[in-house]
Structure formats: structure tokens, C-alpha cells
Design a protein around this motif. Structure first.
Motif, PDB file in Angstrom:
ATOM      1  N   ALA A 178       0.575  -1.671  -0.019  1.00 44.59           N
ATOM      2  CA  ALA A 178      -0.172  -0.827  -0.102  1.00 44.59           C
ATOM      3  C   ALA A 178       0.470   1.470  -0.511  1.00 44.59           C
ATOM      4  O   ALA A 178       1.684   1.529   0.031  1.00 44.59           O
ATOM      5  N   THR A 179       0.418   2.514  -0.616  1.00 44.30           N
ATOM      6  CA  THR A 179       1.589   3.377  -0.797  1.00 44.30           C
ATOM      7  C   THR A 179       1.133   4.562  -0.217  1.00 44.30           C
ATOM      8  O   THR A 179       1.154   5.477   0.444  1.00 44.30           O
ATOM      9  N   ALA A 180      -0.423   3.949   0.615  1.00 46.35           N
ATOM     10  CA  ALA A 180      -1.010   5.070   1.008  1.00 46.35           C
ATOM     11  C   ALA A 180      -0.902   5.423   2.973  1.00 46.35           C
ATOM     12  O   ALA A 180      -0.536   4.378   3.036  1.00 46.35           O
ATOM     13  N   GLY A 181      -1.226   6.493   3.220  1.00 48.82           N
ATOM     14  CA  GLY A 181      -1.095   6.552   4.660  1.00 48.82           C
ATOM     15  C   GLY A 181       0.499   6.968   5.094  1.00 48.82           C
ATOM     16  O   GLY A 181       1.502   7.357   4.668  1.00 48.82           O
ATOM     17  N   PHE A 182       0.396   7.180   6.767  1.00 48.90           N
ATOM     18  CA  PHE A 182       1.716   7.586   7.140  1.00 48.90           C
ATOM     19  C   PHE A 182       2.025   6.626   8.277  1.00 48.90           C
ATOM     20  O   PHE A 182       3.407   7.231   8.800  1.00 48.90           O
ATOM     21  N   THR A 183       1.939   6.245   8.220  1.00 48.15           N
ATOM     22  CA  THR A 183       2.923   4.808   9.489  1.00 48.15           C
ATOM     23  C   THR A 183       3.596   4.358   8.690  1.00 48.15           C
ATOM     24  O   THR A 183       3.580   4.366   7.866  1.00 48.15           O
ATOM     25  N   GLY A 184       4.849   3.575   9.645  1.00 44.77           N
ATOM     26  CA  GLY A 184       5.725   2.368   9.069  1.00 44.77           C
ATOM     27  C   GLY A 184       5.313   0.984   9.217  1.00 44.77           C
ATOM     28  O   GLY A 184       5.797   0.160   8.216  1.00 44.77           O
ATOM     29  N   GLY A 185       3.934   0.445   8.989  1.00 42.34           N
ATOM     30  CA  GLY A 185       3.283  -0.684   9.254  1.00 42.34           C
ATOM     31  C   GLY A 185       3.596  -1.553   7.264  1.00 42.34           C
ATOM     32  O   GLY A 185       3.294  -0.843   7.163  1.00 42.34           O
ATOM     33  N   PHE A 186       3.278  -2.498   7.702  1.00 43.01           N
ATOM     34  CA  PHE A 186       3.187  -3.736   6.505  1.00 43.01           C
ATOM     35  C   PHE A 186       1.865  -3.593   6.336  1.00 43.01           C
ATOM     36  O   PHE A 186       1.333  -3.476   6.957  1.00 43.01           O
ATOM     37  N   ALA A 187       1.801  -2.946   4.781  1.00 44.45           N
ATOM     38  CA  ALA A 187       0.320  -3.404   4.872  1.00 44.45           C
ATOM     39  C   ALA A 187       0.090  -3.505   3.423  1.00 44.45           C
ATOM     40  O   ALA A 187       0.972  -2.927   2.466  1.00 44.45           O
ATOM     41  N   ALA A 188      -0.041  -4.088   2.692  1.00 47.21           N
ATOM     42  CA  ALA A 188      -0.365  -5.163   1.039  1.00 47.21           C
ATOM     43  C   ALA A 188      -1.487  -5.921   0.552  1.00 47.21           C
ATOM     44  O   ALA A 188      -1.748  -6.572   2.136  1.00 47.21           O
ATOM     45  N   VAL A 189      -1.725  -5.491  -0.294  1.00 49.75           N
ATOM     46  CA  VAL A 189      -2.449  -6.447  -0.669  1.00 49.75           C
ATOM     47  C   VAL A 189      -1.834  -8.129  -1.127  1.00 49.75           C
ATOM     48  O   VAL A 189      -1.264  -7.695  -2.117  1.00 49.75           O
ATOM     49  N   LEU A 190      -2.031  -9.138  -0.789  1.00 47.75           N
ATOM     50  CA  LEU A 190      -1.084 -10.651  -1.100  1.00 47.75           C
ATOM     51  C   LEU A 190      -2.063 -11.217  -2.028  1.00 47.75           C
ATOM     52  O   LEU A 190      -3.673 -11.449  -1.698  1.00 47.75           O
ATOM     53  N   GLU A 191      -1.553 -11.496  -3.454  1.00 47.76           N
ATOM     54  CA  GLU A 191      -2.421 -12.765  -4.363  1.00 47.76           C
ATOM     55  C   GLU A 191      -1.655 -13.837  -4.151  1.00 47.76           C
ATOM     56  O   GLU A 191      -0.243 -14.095  -3.991  1.00 47.76           O
ATOM     57  N   THR A 192      -2.257 -14.900  -3.464  1.00 45.17           N
ATOM     58  CA  THR A 192      -2.331 -16.847  -4.122  1.00 45.17           C
ATOM     59  C   THR A 192      -2.077 -17.308  -5.052  1.00 45.17           C
ATOM     60  O   THR A 192      -3.081 -17.392  -5.834  1.00 45.17           O
ATOM     61  N   ALA A 193      -1.112 -18.266  -5.022  1.00 45.74           N
ATOM     62  CA  ALA A 193      -1.205 -19.039  -5.810  1.00 45.74           C
ATOM     63  C   ALA A 193      -2.864 -19.878  -6.014  1.00 45.74           C
ATOM     64  O   ALA A 193      -3.077 -20.220  -7.751  1.00 45.74           O
ATOM     65  N   ASP A 194      -4.103 -19.911  -5.729  1.00 49.39           N
ATOM     66  CA  ASP A 194      -5.278 -19.995  -6.016  1.00 49.39           C
ATOM     67  C   ASP A 194      -5.408 -19.230  -5.961  1.00 49.39           C
ATOM     68  O   ASP A 194      -7.280 -20.057  -6.270  1.00 49.39           O
ATOM     69  N   GLY A 195      -5.714 -18.278  -6.448  1.00 50.36           N
ATOM     70  CA  GLY A 195      -6.417 -17.279  -7.210  1.00 50.36           C
ATOM     71  C   GLY A 195      -6.777 -16.301  -6.040  1.00 50.36           C
ATOM     72  O   GLY A 195      -7.593 -15.338  -6.501  1.00 50.36           O
ATOM     73  N   GLY A 196      -6.616 -16.464  -4.462  1.00 49.74           N
ATOM     74  CA  GLY A 196      -7.657 -15.790  -3.941  1.00 49.74           C
ATOM     75  C   GLY A 196      -6.608 -14.402  -3.398  1.00 49.74           C
ATOM     76  O   GLY A 196      -5.362 -14.207  -3.740  1.00 49.74           O
ATOM     77  N   THR A 197      -7.045 -12.604  -2.933  1.00 53.27           N
ATOM     78  CA  THR A 197      -6.588 -11.612  -3.100  1.00 53.27           C
ATOM     79  C   THR A 197      -7.001 -11.066  -1.022  1.00 53.27           C
ATOM     80  O   THR A 197      -8.436 -11.715  -0.853  1.00 53.27           O
ATOM     81  N   VAL A 198      -5.965 -10.997  -0.241  1.00 50.22           N
ATOM     82  CA  VAL A 198      -6.760 -10.410   1.461  1.00 50.22           C
ATOM     83  C   VAL A 198      -6.162  -8.842   0.745  1.00 50.22           C
ATOM     84  O   VAL A 198      -4.759  -9.124   0.552  1.00 50.22           O
ATOM     85  N   PHE A 199      -6.125  -8.733   2.307  1.00 46.69           N
ATOM     86  CA  PHE A 199      -5.269  -7.125   2.639  1.00 46.69           C
ATOM     87  C   PHE A 199      -4.281  -7.969   3.848  1.00 46.69           C
ATOM     88  O   PHE A 199      -5.346  -7.813   5.285  1.00 46.69           O
ATOM     89  N   ILE A 200      -3.173  -7.798   4.000  1.00 46.03           N
ATOM     90  CA  ILE A 200      -2.998  -8.183   5.261  1.00 46.03           C
ATOM     91  C   ILE A 200      -1.820  -6.596   5.614  1.00 46.03           C
ATOM     92  O   ILE A 200      -1.392  -6.127   5.153  1.00 46.03           O
TER      93      ILE A 200
END
Length: 332
Positions: A40-62
Motif C-alpha cells: 500500500a502506498t497511502a498512509g503515514f505509519t511505517g507498518g506493513f500493509a499490502a494486498v497479497l495474491e495467492t497461487a489459488d487465485g485468492g486476494t487478501v489485505f494484510i
């Protein structure tokens, strides 16, 4: 004054930079290997934040944070998960899936929202979508289900007294006058009087407020629907407080922000001077914060970096709040 690039303010670790034990735990919980990660490119904290795509076609935000160096983010993510799990179905908010702790980190998994922040200057259709979406959210917050307050939500009035009202501190000399336009220097007593009324208004409001609603906490999906994110500051207070935060950047764009505020359902029960007292408080908070020592330089132990745009965001927001107030009060 130009706003910061809200779509590209974040400084975050990439998926590959996370501890191997955390990546393994998250992958095991997902049930399939991660094949792509979009930080994720928006925001002001240094925490990890990303959309993950998995081999079975799923997507989540972590989201993920280090217990040792980002304990405040760990607390925020846990609070957000509790809030999101209690918001009624159908609202345009991300839904929590699970959370875990591994390798000294805390991770929160949410539904992925395929969207982007609204563009600035505001495009009328996008502003309409955001204000319409927030009317839906505000209607629920005005009469929230009983379980939503179960996590022991804070009260906006207390948060204001503890961390937001700064003009009074400036007036008695406990805080230096921040760099500010002349309107602040010559109208300090007016600013103190205005901001001092806000806690009473907040305490009298029966509903809930998001508490941190800004343009970078909103996403627009491919259909143009607005989604509202980052719910770690939900509190007892009026939704019209959120509305002012949303409209600050509209003032910079020359939009009819007074009329937009007055016409919005969230402001239906607002006191006549609610907009002015909120603008006064936000102006003092943002301008004072912008002049403070950066968070990552405040202690002897190096912390993960915050956004280099944080102070620019605070200066911009404070200037917009004060400029808007000055016009409304006839100071300009």
C-alpha cells in the motif's frame, strides 16, 4: 499550498522484508503460497500493509506490525479488528478475516478492497460518491448497534482534551505559537474560545464517529463506490466531526464546502457553530503537530520510519482548516 501526494505517502516494508517466520505463518493461514504482493502506498505509519495474491487465485489485505518497535500499531490493529467485526453487514468497510502473532509480529487479515484514494483536486463524481457513502455510514453510527461499543470505545471529548486542543496551551505559554498565518496570531483568544466548545458538543452527541476520516482513509472501487478504512479510532462522538475532516481538502480546491457540510445528513443535528469550533480545533492540532519533533527522532531507539510527508500533511491540513475558518469568521 499544494496537498501531499496522498496516493504515495507511505514508507513501508515489502513482503520480502518481513521475518521468515511471519511470512510462513501468514502463508500457512492463507492455505496457498503468496505469488504477488502489492504494498500500500497511502498512509503515514511505517507498518506493513499490502494486498497479497495467492497461487489459488485468492486476494487478501494484510497489515502487520512489530511488537517490539511498533506496539502502538499492534494495539491499533487489534482495536480495528474488534470494531470491523461489529459493524453491520453491508456497510462499505473492509471485513476482518483473522489475526495471528508470529516471529514477534502481529498480523491482521482483511478482505482486499480493489480501489484507490480519491483524486485531488476533487472530481465532482468522486466527491459525490464519498459523501454519499459516508451518509450511509453516518446513519449507522448515529444509532449504532449495542455490540459496537463493546470494546470500550473512547470518547471523542476525552481525546480532544488530551491531544487535540492546543490553542489554549499556546495562549498560556505552555506551547509555542506554531508557524501560522497572521489570522492565528491576531485571533488567538477567538481560537481558544471556539475550540473550547468542541468537547462539550462531542460529549452531548449520542452516536459514534470514525475519528480519523481523511482522504487517504477512503478508497474508490472500480464501480465508483467509496469504502471507508482504518477504523482504529472509532469513538463516542458526532459524525459531523468526521465530515469536516473529509471536506478540508475540498476547501483547498475551491468547492462550496459550507454548503456541502450543511446539506449532509451527518450534520443534520450539529450545533450552529459546530463547523467553526471543529475547524478551530483541527487548525491548532495540525499546525502544532507539524512543528513538533518527528516521531522517529523523538527517542534514543531508532523506530521504523514514518512517512516523510507526515509534516506536510499536517501543515497543509492546518492551513486549510485555519483558512476556511478565517473566511467564515470574516478574518480574511
Amino acid at each position: 499550498m499544494l496537498p501531499p501526494p496522498y496516493h504515495a505517502t507511505a514508507v513501508r516494508p515489502d513482503w520480502s522484508a518481513l521475518p521468515a517466520g511471519l511470512r510462513a505463518a501468514v502463508t500457512a493461514r492463507l492455505g496457498a503460497p503468496v505469488v504477488a504482493a502489492r504494498t500500500a502506498t497511502a498512509g503515514f505509519t511505517g507498518g506493513f500493509a499490502a494486498v497479497l495474491e495467492t497461487a489459488d487465485g485468492g486476494t487478501v489485505f494484510i497489515k502487520a506490525a512489530d511488537h517490539a518497535h511498533q506496539g502502538h500499531l499492534v494495539d491499533w490493529y487489534a482495536r480495528e479488528a474488534a470494531v470491523l467485526g461489529r459493524l453491520p453487514a453491508g456497510l462499505p468497510v473492509p471485513r476482518p478475516r483473522w489475526a495471528l502473532d508470529a516471529a514477534g509480529w502481529h498480523a491482521l487479515c482483511l478482505d482486499a478492497i480493489d480501489g484507490r484514494p480519491p483524486r485531488l483536486p476533487w472530481i465532482p463524481a468522486e466527491l459525490d460518491a464519498v459523501l454519499t457513502g459516508y451518509a450511509e455510514v453516518a446513519a449507522v453510527l448515529a444509532a449504532p448497534p449495542a455490540g459496537l461499543a463493546a470494546p470500550g470505545l473512547p470518547h471523542l471529548a476525552d481525546l480532544l482534551r488530551d491531544d487535540v486542543l492546543w490553542w489554549g496551551e499556546v495562549a498560556v505559554g505552555r506551547e509555542p505559537m506554531p508557524p501560522a498565518p497572521e489570522a492565528a496570531r491576531t485571533r488567538l483568544s477567538d481560537l481558544v474560545a471556539l475550540e473550547s466548545r468542541l468537547p462539550g458538543y462531542a460529549a452531548a452527541a449520542p452516536g459514534l464517529a470514525h475519528g480519523d476520516l481523511r482522504v487517504d482513509n477512503v478508497l474508490l472501487d472500480a464501480d465508483g463506490r467509496a469504502w471507508f478504512c482504518d477504523w482504529n479510532w472509532l469513538c463516542h462522538g458526532p459524525a459531523w466531526f468526521d465530515l469536516v475532516g473529509l471536506l478540508l481538502t475540498g476547501y483547498a480546491d475551491g468547492l462550496p464546502v459550507d454548503a456541502l457540510f450543511a446539506a449532509h445528513p451527518a450534520a443534520a443535528d450539529a450545533p450552529p457553530d459546530a463547523l467553526d469550533v471543529t475547524l478551530a480545533a483541527l487548525a491548532g492540532y495540525f499546525l502544532t503537530s507539524a512543528a513538533a519533533v518527528p516521531p522517529d527522532a523523538a527517542g534514543p531507539v531508532a523506530a521504523p520510519p514514518v512517512s516523510p510527508y507526515l509534516r506536510a500533511h499536517q501543515r497543509f491540513s492546518g492551513a486549510q482548516a485555519l483558512g476556511w475558518l478565517a473566511v467564515r469568521q470574516g478574518w480574511a
